[in-house]
Design a protein around this motif. Structure first.
Motif, PDB file in Angstrom:
ATOM      1  N   LEU A  20      -7.653   7.446   0.151  1.00 29.89           N
ATOM      2  CA  LEU A  20      -5.784   7.495   0.340  1.00 29.89           C
ATOM      3  C   LEU A  20      -5.816   6.701   1.773  1.00 29.89           C
ATOM      4  N   GLN A  21      -6.471   6.543   2.908  1.00 30.03           N
ATOM      5  CA  GLN A  21      -6.243   6.098   4.096  1.00 30.03           C
ATOM      6  C   GLN A  21      -6.536   4.038   3.340  1.00 30.03           C
ATOM      7  N   ALA A  22      -7.205   4.100   2.269  1.00 34.28           N
ATOM      8  CA  ALA A  22      -7.578   2.189   2.437  1.00 34.28           C
ATOM      9  C   ALA A  22      -6.717   1.554   1.593  1.00 34.28           C
ATOM     10  N   ILE A  23      -5.626   2.501   1.358  1.00 31.07           N
ATOM     11  CA  ILE A  23      -4.234   1.946   0.039  1.00 31.07           C
ATOM     12  C   ILE A  23      -2.993   2.533   1.179  1.00 31.07           C
TER      13      ILE A  23
ATOM     14  N   GLY B  33       0.513   2.305   2.907  1.00 30.01           N
ATOM     15  CA  GLY B  33       1.184   2.739   2.645  1.00 30.01           C
ATOM     16  C   GLY B  33       1.061   3.939   2.390  1.00 30.01           C
ATOM     17  N   LEU B  34       0.398   4.380   2.046  1.00 31.15           N
ATOM     18  CA  LEU B  34       0.191   6.066   1.666  1.00 31.15           C
ATOM     19  C   LEU B  34       0.075   6.844   3.327  1.00 31.15           C
ATOM     20  N   VAL B  35      -0.978   6.599   3.933  1.00 28.91           N
ATOM     21  CA  VAL B  35      -0.223   6.989   5.014  1.00 28.91           C
ATOM     22  C   VAL B  35      -0.126   6.785   6.105  1.00 28.91           C
ATOM     23  N   ARG B  36      -0.029   7.919   7.163  1.00 30.30           N
ATOM     24  CA  ARG B  36       0.979   7.253   8.551  1.00 30.30           C
ATOM     25  C   ARG B  36       1.030   8.356   9.461  1.00 30.30           C
ATOM     26  N   GLN B  37       0.139   8.155  10.741  1.00 28.50           N
ATOM     27  CA  GLN B  37      -0.657   8.917  11.435  1.00 28.50           C
ATOM     28  C   GLN B  37      -1.611  10.073  10.872  1.00 28.50           C
ATOM     29  N   ASN B  38      -2.384  10.019  10.074  1.00 23.40           N
ATOM     30  CA  ASN B  38      -3.189  11.263   9.404  1.00 23.40           C
ATOM     31  C   ASN B  38      -2.400  11.479   8.254  1.00 23.40           C
ATOM     32  N   ASP B  39      -1.064  11.514   8.090  1.00 18.61           N
ATOM     33  CA  ASP B  39      -0.370  12.297   7.112  1.00 18.61           C
ATOM     34  C   ASP B  39      -0.099  11.310   5.989  1.00 18.61           C
TER      35      ASP B  39
ATOM     36  N   TYR C 263      11.355   4.980   2.317  1.00 14.65           N
ATOM     37  CA  TYR C 263      12.162   5.943   2.685  1.00 14.65           C
ATOM     38  C   TYR C 263      11.015   7.129   3.433  1.00 14.65           C
ATOM     39  N   ILE C 264       9.848   5.827   4.395  1.00 13.79           N
ATOM     40  CA  ILE C 264       9.106   7.297   5.221  1.00 13.79           C
ATOM     41  C   ILE C 264       9.783   6.952   7.040  1.00 13.79           C
ATOM     42  N   ASP C 265      10.172   5.407   6.753  1.00 13.41           N
ATOM     43  CA  ASP C 265      10.817   4.768   7.721  1.00 13.41           C
ATOM     44  C   ASP C 265      12.070   6.162   8.330  1.00 13.41           C
ATOM     45  N   GLN C 266      13.305   6.333   7.237  1.00 10.46           N
ATOM     46  CA  GLN C 266      14.391   7.483   7.036  1.00 10.46           C
ATOM     47  C   GLN C 266      13.938   8.322   7.054  1.00 10.46           C
ATOM     48  N   GLY C 267      12.805   8.842   6.800  1.00  4.49           N
ATOM     49  CA  GLY C 267      13.133   9.947   7.189  1.00  4.49           C
ATOM     50  C   GLY C 267      12.992  10.639   6.206  1.00  4.49           C
ATOM     51  N   LEU C 268      13.164  10.244   4.449  1.00  6.21           N
ATOM     52  CA  LEU C 268      13.547  10.582   3.380  1.00  6.21           C
ATOM     53  C   LEU C 268      12.883  11.226   2.219  1.00  6.21           C
TER      54      LEU C 268
ATOM     55  N   LYS D  93       8.604  13.886   3.287  1.00  4.74           N
ATOM     56  CA  LYS D  93       7.380  14.331   4.200  1.00  4.74           C
ATOM     57  C   LYS D  93       6.481  14.525   3.491  1.00  4.74           C
ATOM     58  N   PRO D  94       5.438  14.553   4.710  1.00  6.04           N
ATOM     59  CA  PRO D  94       4.123  14.641   4.392  1.00  6.04           C
ATOM     60  C   PRO D  94       3.417  15.819   3.515  1.00  6.04           C
ATOM     61  N   ILE D  95       2.213  15.695   2.617  1.00  7.24           N
ATOM     62  CA  ILE D  95       2.020  16.502   1.622  1.00  7.24           C
ATOM     63  C   ILE D  95       1.273  17.102   1.846  1.00  7.24           C
TER      64      ILE D  95
END
Length: 352
Positions: A122-125, A127-133, A95-100, A102-104
């Motif tokens: 959340l950084q340690a889980i 798949g939840l965080v990308r580029q600090n989002d 969903y993130i890859d396809q832009g489906l 958005k950040p919370i």
């Protein structure tokens, strides 16, 4: 007798009063109009009581749509219009890859501070965080073990391979999904990474799933459906896609069942709330996420639906020593879905 000027003034005043009344009514309706939040979720995650309390507190309306598999969720997000949806960490990646999604805005999720320590970073889980989002907030989780009927299965099975045992022909309930079934067989076959199988491995797995089809009474979609089928037929084994939620439902229905984590390990999911790319109600969606992390709301998951929550520690039947394998993103999910559709349509092993 009224003068012409007096008549004109009265008519003007009447028209003005009428016009102002219309404006007031329209403004009143606009101000009182409730916002609508479209929630796409799984059974038990947003029951009537939870939804009703949110609607009253935030003067909003919830449009709730339930999904029955990851394939169903993917199709609905791609073809429908939703604000917030529940998805496991592995599926979230596409969903993130396809832009489906958005950040919370984490500033709007203060109840995150109440979550158990394992969910704090959340950084340690994965798949939840990308580029600090941050793209998702953990909500509930379970492993997918093997449920067995104590009346028909006298010795607790040690492996998911029991579902292929000819002694249980027509007495097995499996789950109707492509991703978990291929990964499950991959585990049984000893594939190094069951989430990233090669084309030949997928073909071999497909043949094994056709063999399983011969043992399966049907492929169920919901925990409720599996409970109904168990009550109606002599079911020996159930692949517990909904984990502890299914255990609670079955036991409340009077089923005499046991539950095992197989020796090869059990797949496990961590479901989270995410916000759809198309949502125009991001702040309301974040209010929903924050609301579900309130102690009473999250604990309702466990008390009413048998699901683990991220606020309070719970004791379940899954305290066994066999490994838990957290779901990871699958390689070529559409290939799995295409193969799965062929399997359940009745194609023979030789076709794969």
């Amino acid at each position: 007798m009224n003068s012409p000027m007096s008549i004109i003034a009265k008519r003007y005043a009447t028209a003005l009063t009428y016009f102002l009344t219309i404006i007031c009514l329209a403004t009143s309706n606009w101000v009182s109009a409730k916002e609508t939040l479209r929630v796409l979720t799984w059974d038990g995650y947003a029951d009537n009581e939870v939804v009703s309390a949110f609607e009253q507190r935030f003067d909003a309306t919830i449009e709730r749509t339930l999904v029955t598999s990851d394939d169903d969720l993917w199709q609905k997000i791609n073809s429908g219009s939703y604000d917030v949806f529940a998805v496991n960490t592995a599926e979230l990646q596409r969903y993130i890859d396809q832009g489906l999604s958005k950040p919370i805005n984490m500033a709007n999720i203060p109840n995150h501070a109440q979550q158990l320590p394992r969910f704090q970073n959340l950084q340690a889980i994965p798949g939840l965080v990308r580029q600090n989002d941050t793209y998702a907030i953990p909500y509930t989780y379970s492993e997918m073990g093997l449920i067995y009927n104590r009346k028909l299965v006298k010795t607790a099975p040690q492996s998911m391979a029991a579902m292929w045992d000819a002694a249980y022909r027509g007495r097995v309930l499996a789950f109707n999904t492509s991703n978990h079934n291929f990964s499950l067989v991959g585990l049984l076959l000893g594939v190094p990474n069951p989430f990233r199988m090669t084309a030949p491995q997928l073909q071999q797995t497909a043949r094994e799933l056709v063999k399983l089809r011969r043992n399966v009474l049907t492929f169920y979609a919901t925990a409720e459906e599996a409970t109904r089928l168990f009550a109606k037929y002599d079911i020996a084994l159930i692949f517990g896609n909904y984990g502890t939620q299914q255990l609670k439902a079955l036991r409340e229905a009077g089923a005499d069942i046991g539950y095992v984590i197989p020796r090869e390990g059990a797949l496990a999911w961590l479901d989270c709330w995410a916000i759809s790319r198309n949502s125009l109600k991001q702040e309301l969606a974040e209010k929903w996420i924050n609301y579900t992390l309130e102690k009473t709301v999250s604990e309702r998951l466990s008390l009413q639906h048998g699901l683990a929550n991220t606020i309070s520690a719970s004791v379940t039947d899954s305290t066994q020593n066999n490994p838990i394998i957290w779901l990871e993103p699958t390689l070529n999910p559409l290939t799995r879905k295409t193969l799965w559709d062929r399997i359940i349509s009745g194609e023979a092993p030789e076709a794969f």
